[in-house]
Design a protein around this motif. Structure first.
Motif, PDB file in Angstrom:
ATOM      1  N   GLU A 176       0.831  -1.205   0.000  1.00 58.31           N
ATOM      2  CA  GLU A 176       0.000   0.000   0.000  1.00 58.31           C
ATOM      3  C   GLU A 176       0.866   1.256   0.000  1.00 58.31           C
ATOM      4  O   GLU A 176       0.590   2.219  -0.729  1.00 58.31           O
ATOM      5  CB  GLU A 176      -0.923   0.009   1.223  1.00 58.31           C
ATOM      6  N   HIS A 177       1.943   1.233   0.802  1.00 59.69           N
ATOM      7  CA  HIS A 177       2.848   2.381   0.844  1.00 59.69           C
ATOM      8  C   HIS A 177       3.588   2.557  -0.480  1.00 59.69           C
ATOM      9  O   HIS A 177       3.821   3.681  -0.935  1.00 59.69           O
ATOM     10  CB  HIS A 177       3.846   2.244   1.998  1.00 59.69           C
ATOM     11  N   ASN A 204       1.163   4.272  -2.685  1.00 56.18           N
ATOM     12  CA  ASN A 204       0.877   5.660  -2.306  1.00 56.18           C
ATOM     13  C   ASN A 204       2.095   6.575  -2.348  1.00 56.18           C
ATOM     14  O   ASN A 204       1.951   7.772  -2.617  1.00 56.18           O
ATOM     15  CB  ASN A 204       0.257   5.705  -0.907  1.00 56.18           C
ATOM     16  N   ASP A 205       3.282   6.019  -2.070  1.00 59.14           N
ATOM     17  CA  ASP A 205       4.477   6.861  -1.999  1.00 59.14           C
ATOM     18  C   ASP A 205       5.337   6.804  -3.258  1.00 59.14           C
ATOM     19  O   ASP A 205       5.960   7.804  -3.618  1.00 59.14           O
ATOM     20  CB  ASP A 205       5.336   6.462  -0.796  1.00 59.14           C
ATOM     21  N   MET A 240       2.563   6.879  -6.837  1.00 63.19           N
ATOM     22  CA  MET A 240       1.923   8.192  -6.918  1.00 63.19           C
ATOM     23  C   MET A 240       2.942   9.302  -7.168  1.00 63.19           C
ATOM     24  O   MET A 240       2.586  10.378  -7.654  1.00 63.19           O
ATOM     25  CB  MET A 240       1.126   8.474  -5.647  1.00 63.19           C
ATOM     26  N   HIS A 259       6.223  14.812   1.997  1.00 62.93           N
ATOM     27  CA  HIS A 259       5.754  13.640   1.257  1.00 62.93           C
ATOM     28  C   HIS A 259       6.544  13.436  -0.028  1.00 62.93           C
ATOM     29  O   HIS A 259       6.768  14.369  -0.808  1.00 62.93           O
ATOM     30  CB  HIS A 259       4.264  13.742   0.946  1.00 62.93           C
ATOM     31  N   THR A 300       6.033  12.232  -2.846  1.00 58.82           N
ATOM     32  CA  THR A 300       5.451  12.497  -4.162  1.00 58.82           C
ATOM     33  C   THR A 300       5.810  13.893  -4.676  1.00 58.82           C
ATOM     34  O   THR A 300       5.760  14.143  -5.879  1.00 58.82           O
ATOM     35  CB  THR A 300       3.920  12.370  -4.107  1.00 58.82           C
ATOM     36  N   PHE A 344      -3.533   2.257  -7.544  1.00 52.86           N
ATOM     37  CA  PHE A 344      -3.858   3.136  -6.412  1.00 52.86           C
ATOM     38  C   PHE A 344      -5.301   2.924  -5.967  1.00 52.86           C
ATOM     39  O   PHE A 344      -5.589   2.848  -4.767  1.00 52.86           O
ATOM     40  CB  PHE A 344      -3.644   4.602  -6.815  1.00 52.86           C
ATOM     41  N   ASN A 364      -6.543   1.445  -2.273  1.00 51.68           N
ATOM     42  CA  ASN A 364      -7.108   2.428  -1.349  1.00 51.68           C
ATOM     43  C   ASN A 364      -8.629   2.435  -1.260  1.00 51.68           C
ATOM     44  O   ASN A 364      -9.178   3.199  -0.457  1.00 51.68           O
ATOM     45  CB  ASN A 364      -6.633   3.832  -1.739  1.00 51.68           C
ATOM     46  N   THR A 421      -9.215  10.405  -6.557  1.00 51.60           N
ATOM     47  CA  THR A 421      -7.794  10.089  -6.367  1.00 51.60           C
ATOM     48  C   THR A 421      -7.103  11.015  -5.381  1.00 51.60           C
ATOM     49  O   THR A 421      -6.529  10.585  -4.382  1.00 51.60           O
ATOM     50  CB  THR A 421      -7.045  10.132  -7.716  1.00 51.60           C
ATOM     51  N   PHE A 441      -6.003  10.386  -1.529  1.00 47.45           N
ATOM     52  CA  PHE A 441      -4.584  10.538  -1.221  1.00 47.45           C
ATOM     53  C   PHE A 441      -4.390  11.424   0.010  1.00 47.45           C
ATOM     54  O   PHE A 441      -3.632  11.095   0.928  1.00 47.45           O
ATOM     55  CB  PHE A 441      -3.874  11.140  -2.434  1.00 47.45           C
ATOM     56  N   ASN A 470      -5.423   9.732   3.332  1.00 49.29           N
ATOM     57  CA  ASN A 470      -4.401   8.854   3.907  1.00 49.29           C
ATOM     58  C   ASN A 470      -3.370   9.634   4.707  1.00 49.29           C
ATOM     59  O   ASN A 470      -2.818   9.129   5.687  1.00 49.29           O
ATOM     60  CB  ASN A 470      -3.698   8.074   2.790  1.00 49.29           C
TER      61      ASN A 470
END
Length: 390
Positions: free
Chosen positions: A59-60, A63-64, A67, A223, A225, A267, A271, A340, A344, A347
């Motif tokens: 999941e990370h 997301n990281d 993304m 973050h 991203t 994603f 999520n 989306t 994001f 989270n």
């Protein structure tokens, strides 16, 4: 965007078609994720996304890392718009910029009014963003019924919306800040900018530097991203609208399909595995959920429409020749499709509370579905076939 018609570039049409298809895929992935999470395979499905690989859960990684590539793509889109697109002309850019500001401030204000000085105050950023893929996907369902200028306006609005969300993430959703790692990340960015100025046109050093910058940004607490956006503006861009030779153009074209059909679907799968427990309706009445619903369904169209109305009335900007106020309201309704970016930010805002994350995601999905349906119906009513322009 003057006159009754506007000619859309090949790049824009490719982008629009990609987003249209991506929206359909996202809907299918979301439905699949919800079904699996609430089936007999539900626990196994949720556990799958928590499998650790190289120190981060799947999941990370979605997301990281994935993304960050999405944000790189958004940054490349924004760079194109600033250089040769709708945002390259200040007068043309003012309308979507003003609309984006209204569409950010009013939804956040509605959520804050309901949640200020409470544990859910951090969710104020959730209803700020517009999902480009879903919004343009709904608009595409109307075909040539809608004016071409509306497609450009909504795209520019969504891109500026995402930029606003990126800024908010960088400022308000930073945890365990490390100045050393952040300075190191900016040092790498500086080296990439120097390579840009030296007109180094091969992509390899930029991609390699981008990976290093992502790692340093991840360790800094800001973050990771954000590294994707910085990388986008370090890559050389040609000022010619249809020049596919520059590294920025090549990378944007290369990322179109992976982002639309791999990164965003993964994603969504990672999520939207929301377990719909008994009494979920009550969660929608909580102040945080009401803030999200009100922000996306009321704040977005209200903020976008009123900001544009005020700007035009003050003479700051004007409507394109083939757009009318009902079109702007329709774009505002579609702006309420958060998905989306809203997920994001959820989270990040409620990383310590699974219940708040699930309740927020439920509100986002419901609001996005309603916003998409209302926007589609409104534009279908106010864009009769006889007024078509391409």
């Amino acid at each position: 965007m003057t006159g009754l018609q506007i000619k859309l570039s090949k790049t824009f049409n490719r982008f629009f078609d990609s987003e249209k298809s991506s929206g359909i895929v996202l809907i299918c992935c979301t439905a699949l994720s919800l079904l699996l999470a609430n089936s007999s395979l539900g626990q196994s499905y949720l556990d799958f996304w928590h499998i650790s690989v190289l120190g981060l859960s799947l999941e990370h990684w979605a997301n990281d890392a994935l993304m960050a590539v999405f944000f790189l793509f958004v940054g490349l889109e924004l760079e194109r718009e600033l250089y040769v697109g709708e945002l390259s002309n200040v007068r043309n850019a003012l309308l979507p910029i003003v609309a984006a500001i209204g569409g950010i401030v009013v939804p956040a204000g509605i959520h804050f009014a309901l949640n200020g000085a409470t544990p859910t105050q951090a969710g104020a950023g959730i209803p700020m963003a517009t999902d480009i893929a879903f919004a343009l996907g709904v608009l595409a369902l109307l075909g040539s019924r809608v004016p071409a200028s509306l497609k450009v306006f909504l795209t520019a609005l969504a891109v500026m919306d995402d930029l606003g969300a990126i800024v908010v993430i960088a400022i308000f959703y930073t945890a365990q800040f490390s100045l050393v790692y952040l300075l190191a990340a900016f040092a790498v960015f500086g080296v990439l900018v120097v390579l840009n100025r030296l007109r180094v046109m091969t992509l390899f050093p930029y991609v390699l530097g981008g990976v290093l910058m992502w790692f340093l940004m991840l360790k800094s607490g800001v973050h990771a991203t954000i590294a994707g956006v910085l990388l986008a503006f370090a890559i050389p861009f040609s000022g010619r609208a249809e020049d596919d030779a520059s590294p920025s153009h090549r990378l944007e074209h290369a990322l179109h399909k992976p982002v639309a059909f791999l990164i965003l679907p993964v994603f969504a799968l990672a999520n939207t595995g929301i377990v719909i427990a008994e009494g979920w309706q009550q969660e929608l009445l909580a102040s945080n959920s009401l803030g999200i619903l009100g922000g996306l369904l009321i704040g977005k169209p209200l903020g976008i429409f009123l900001a544009c109305l005020l700007a035009v009335a003050l003479g700051i900007c004007r409507l394109p020749g083939d757009l009318r106020w009902p079109h702007i309201l329709g774009a505002g309704l579609l702006g309420g499709i958060g998905f989306t970016m809203s997920i994001f930010i959820t989270n990040l805002a409620f990383a310590e509370s699974t219940n708040l994350v699930n309740a927020s995601k439920m509100a986002i999905l419901l609001a996005s579905l309603m916003a998409g349906g209302l926007g589609f119906l409104w534009l279908r009513l106010c864009c009769p076939v006889r007024t078509l322009s391409n």
